[in-house]
Design a protein around this motif. Structure first.
Motif, PDB file in Angstrom:
ATOM      1  N   ILE A   4      -2.671  -4.783  14.564  1.00  0.00           N
ATOM      2  CA  ILE A   4      -3.563  -4.089  13.491  1.00  0.00           C
ATOM      3  C   ILE A   4      -4.632  -5.178  12.559  1.00  0.00           C
ATOM      4  N   ALA A   5      -6.094  -4.885  12.119  1.00  0.00           N
ATOM      5  CA  ALA A   5      -6.162  -5.590  10.478  1.00  0.00           C
ATOM      6  C   ALA A   5      -6.172  -4.689   9.559  1.00  0.00           C
ATOM      7  N   VAL A   6      -6.062  -4.675   8.865  1.00  0.00           N
ATOM      8  CA  VAL A   6      -5.578  -4.682   7.220  1.00  0.00           C
ATOM      9  C   VAL A   6      -6.624  -5.112   5.984  1.00  0.00           C
ATOM     10  N   ASP A   7      -6.747  -4.539   4.996  1.00  0.00           N
ATOM     11  CA  ASP A   7      -8.005  -4.897   4.309  1.00  0.00           C
ATOM     12  C   ASP A   7      -7.073  -4.590   2.928  1.00  0.00           C
ATOM     13  N   LEU A   8      -6.150  -5.613   2.181  1.00  0.00           N
ATOM     14  CA  LEU A   8      -5.407  -6.157   1.263  1.00  0.00           C
ATOM     15  C   LEU A   8      -5.712  -5.236   0.288  1.00  0.00           C
ATOM     16  N   ASP A   9      -6.718  -5.870   0.013  1.00  0.00           N
ATOM     17  CA  ASP A   9      -7.299  -5.053  -1.255  1.00  0.00           C
ATOM     18  C   ASP A   9      -8.592  -3.760  -1.220  1.00  0.00           C
ATOM     19  N   TRP A  10      -8.172  -3.239  -0.672  1.00  0.00           N
ATOM     20  CA  TRP A  10      -8.438  -1.809   0.115  1.00  0.00           C
ATOM     21  C   TRP A  10      -8.990  -0.506  -1.077  1.00  0.00           C
ATOM     22  N   GLU A  11      -7.707  -0.528  -1.986  1.00  0.00           N
ATOM     23  CA  GLU A  11      -7.863   0.398  -3.404  1.00  0.00           C
ATOM     24  C   GLU A  11      -9.370   0.458  -4.376  1.00  0.00           C
ATOM     25  N   GLY A  12      -9.774  -1.179  -4.360  1.00  0.00           N
ATOM     26  CA  GLY A  12     -10.673  -0.600  -5.335  1.00  0.00           C
ATOM     27  C   GLY A  12     -12.127  -0.507  -4.701  1.00  0.00           C
ATOM     28  N   LYS A  13     -12.040  -0.598  -3.630  1.00  0.00           N
ATOM     29  CA  LYS A  13     -13.162  -0.030  -2.634  1.00  0.00           C
ATOM     30  C   LYS A  13     -13.082   2.042  -2.812  1.00  0.00           C
ATOM     31  N   TYR A  14     -12.304   2.476  -2.948  1.00  0.00           N
ATOM     32  CA  TYR A  14     -11.882   4.028  -3.416  1.00  0.00           C
ATOM     33  C   TYR A  14     -12.037   4.772  -4.966  1.00  0.00           C
ATOM     34  N   ASN A  15     -12.429   3.023  -5.833  1.00  0.00           N
ATOM     35  CA  ASN A  15     -13.003   4.296  -6.838  1.00  0.00           C
ATOM     36  C   ASN A  15     -13.891   4.350  -6.544  1.00  0.00           C
ATOM     37  N   ASP A  16     -13.998   5.222  -7.765  1.00  0.00           N
ATOM     38  CA  ASP A  16     -14.809   6.675  -8.069  1.00  0.00           C
ATOM     39  C   ASP A  16     -15.407   8.057  -6.454  1.00  0.00           C
ATOM     40  N   ARG A  17     -14.727   7.521  -5.861  1.00  0.00           N
ATOM     41  CA  ARG A  17     -15.385   8.056  -4.673  1.00  0.00           C
ATOM     42  C   ARG A  17     -14.971   9.137  -4.508  1.00  0.00           C
ATOM     43  N   THR A  18     -16.166  10.337  -4.501  1.00  0.00           N
ATOM     44  CA  THR A  18     -15.843  11.731  -3.978  1.00  0.00           C
ATOM     45  C   THR A  18     -15.423  12.098  -2.518  1.00  0.00           C
ATOM     46  N   GLU A  19     -16.409  11.455  -2.008  1.00  0.00           N
ATOM     47  CA  GLU A  19     -16.234  12.093  -0.440  1.00  0.00           C
ATOM     48  C   GLU A  19     -15.247  10.494  -0.239  1.00  0.00           C
ATOM     49  N   HIS A  20     -14.410  11.066   0.657  1.00  0.00           N
ATOM     50  CA  HIS A  20     -13.228  10.698   0.833  1.00  0.00           C
ATOM     51  C   HIS A  20     -12.773   9.939   0.264  1.00  0.00           C
ATOM     52  N   PRO A  21     -12.053  10.312  -0.883  1.00  0.00           N
ATOM     53  CA  PRO A  21     -10.949  10.054  -1.791  1.00  0.00           C
ATOM     54  C   PRO A  21      -9.621   9.113  -1.494  1.00  0.00           C
ATOM     55  N   LYS A  22      -8.618   8.193  -1.817  1.00  0.00           N
ATOM     56  CA  LYS A  22      -7.707   7.835  -1.359  1.00  0.00           C
ATOM     57  C   LYS A  22      -6.546   8.102  -1.123  1.00  0.00           C
ATOM     58  N   THR A  23      -6.835   9.603  -1.638  1.00  0.00           N
ATOM     59  CA  THR A  23      -5.899  10.470  -0.521  1.00  0.00           C
ATOM     60  C   THR A  23      -5.874  10.700   0.878  1.00  0.00           C
ATOM     61  N   GLU A  24      -7.450  10.060   1.374  1.00  0.00           N
ATOM     62  CA  GLU A  24      -7.258  10.592   2.826  1.00  0.00           C
ATOM     63  C   GLU A  24      -8.036   9.154   3.467  1.00  0.00           C
ATOM     64  N   ALA A  25      -7.698   8.126   2.769  1.00  0.00           N
ATOM     65  CA  ALA A  25      -7.714   7.192   3.367  1.00  0.00           C
ATOM     66  C   ALA A  25      -6.558   7.274   4.556  1.00  0.00           C
ATOM     67  N   ASP A  26      -6.471   5.691   5.569  1.00  0.00           N
ATOM     68  CA  ASP A  26      -5.703   5.720   6.307  1.00  0.00           C
ATOM     69  C   ASP A  26      -5.001   4.699   6.293  1.00  0.00           C
ATOM     70  N   ASN A  27      -3.300   4.637   6.034  1.00  0.00           N
ATOM     71  CA  ASN A  27      -2.599   4.393   4.811  1.00  0.00           C
ATOM     72  C   ASN A  27      -1.607   2.698   5.874  1.00  0.00           C
ATOM     73  N   VAL A  28      -1.299   1.878   5.616  1.00  0.00           N
ATOM     74  CA  VAL A  28      -1.063   1.386   7.232  1.00  0.00           C
ATOM     75  C   VAL A  28       0.557   0.813   5.943  1.00  0.00           C
ATOM     76  N   LEU A  29       1.429   0.887   5.240  1.00  0.00           N
ATOM     77  CA  LEU A  29       2.828   0.621   4.385  1.00  0.00           C
ATOM     78  C   LEU A  29       3.343  -0.424   5.920  1.00  0.00           C
ATOM     79  N   LEU A  30       3.686  -1.807   4.325  1.00  0.00           N
ATOM     80  CA  LEU A  30       3.770  -3.081   5.138  1.00  0.00           C
ATOM     81  C   LEU A  30       5.672  -3.348   4.686  1.00  0.00           C
ATOM     82  N   ASP A  31       5.721  -4.306   5.400  1.00  0.00           N
ATOM     83  CA  ASP A  31       7.409  -5.003   4.193  1.00  0.00           C
ATOM     84  C   ASP A  31       7.243  -6.346   3.867  1.00  0.00           C
ATOM     85  N   ASP A  32       7.700  -6.674   3.254  1.00  0.00           N
ATOM     86  CA  ASP A  32       7.902  -8.178   2.909  1.00  0.00           C
ATOM     87  C   ASP A  32       7.026  -8.928   3.702  1.00  0.00           C
TER      88      ASP A  32
END
Length: 155
Positions: free
Chosen positions: A119-147
């Motif tokens: 899966i391709a993951v944008d590791l800098d995704w959070e900045g793209k969600y700032n100030d969103r009212t539609e589809h906010p961070k809480t609704e984002a698809d998230n991939v949790l990675l280990d070290d």
């Protein structure tokens, strides 16, 4: 390799622009998102491009693609749409969202990865969600990675 593009969403967050046009066919810098993606796909070897459509299926006219209609797109999420193309899911398959423009460097990394499932993951995704009212961070698809950047969980 087969490429499956999930383009069955209604694009309601985009507003009036997708009232009568699929999001995949929106113009971005002089080309539709579909044209952007097709130009990247052409740099790689593939057997077929399958596009899963939802509303306004008649607007999809590229003869470079096989189209699969998701007649119940309004009843489920993207994985439900993907299931309408399940007969194409065998062997090497690349699955992409229709509303993401990417370059050949990203696609090359995905294709050349020596993994069973990637899966391709944008590791800098959070900045793209700032100030969103539609589809906010809480609704984002998230991939949790280990070290070591291995996938631990997708939520």
């Amino acid at each position: 390799m087969k490429i499956i593009v999930i383009a069955a969403g209604s694009g309601k967050r985009v507003g009036e622009k997708t009232k009568d046009l699929p999001k995949y066919l929106l113009n971005v810098n002089g080309k539709t998102i579909q044209q952007h993606q097709l130009s990247v796909f052409k740099k790689f070897s593939y057997d077929e491009i399958i596009v899963i459509t939802g509303p306004h299926k008649e607007k999809f006219t590229s003869n470079e693609c096989t189209y699969v209609e998701d007649i119940r797109y309004y009843d489920h999420d993207v994985l439900g749409s993907l299931m309408d193309a399940r007969k194409y899911i065998s062997g090497d398959v690349l699955i992409v969202y229709s509303d993401i423009i990417f370059d050949d460097k990203i696609l090359s990394q995905v294709i050349e990865a020596e993994v069973e499932i990637g899966i391709a993951v944008d590791l800098d995704w959070e900045g793209k969600y700032n100030d969103r009212t539609e589809h906010p961070k809480t609704e984002a698809d998230n991939v949790l990675l280990d070290d070591q950047k291995n996938i631990k969980k997708i939520k």
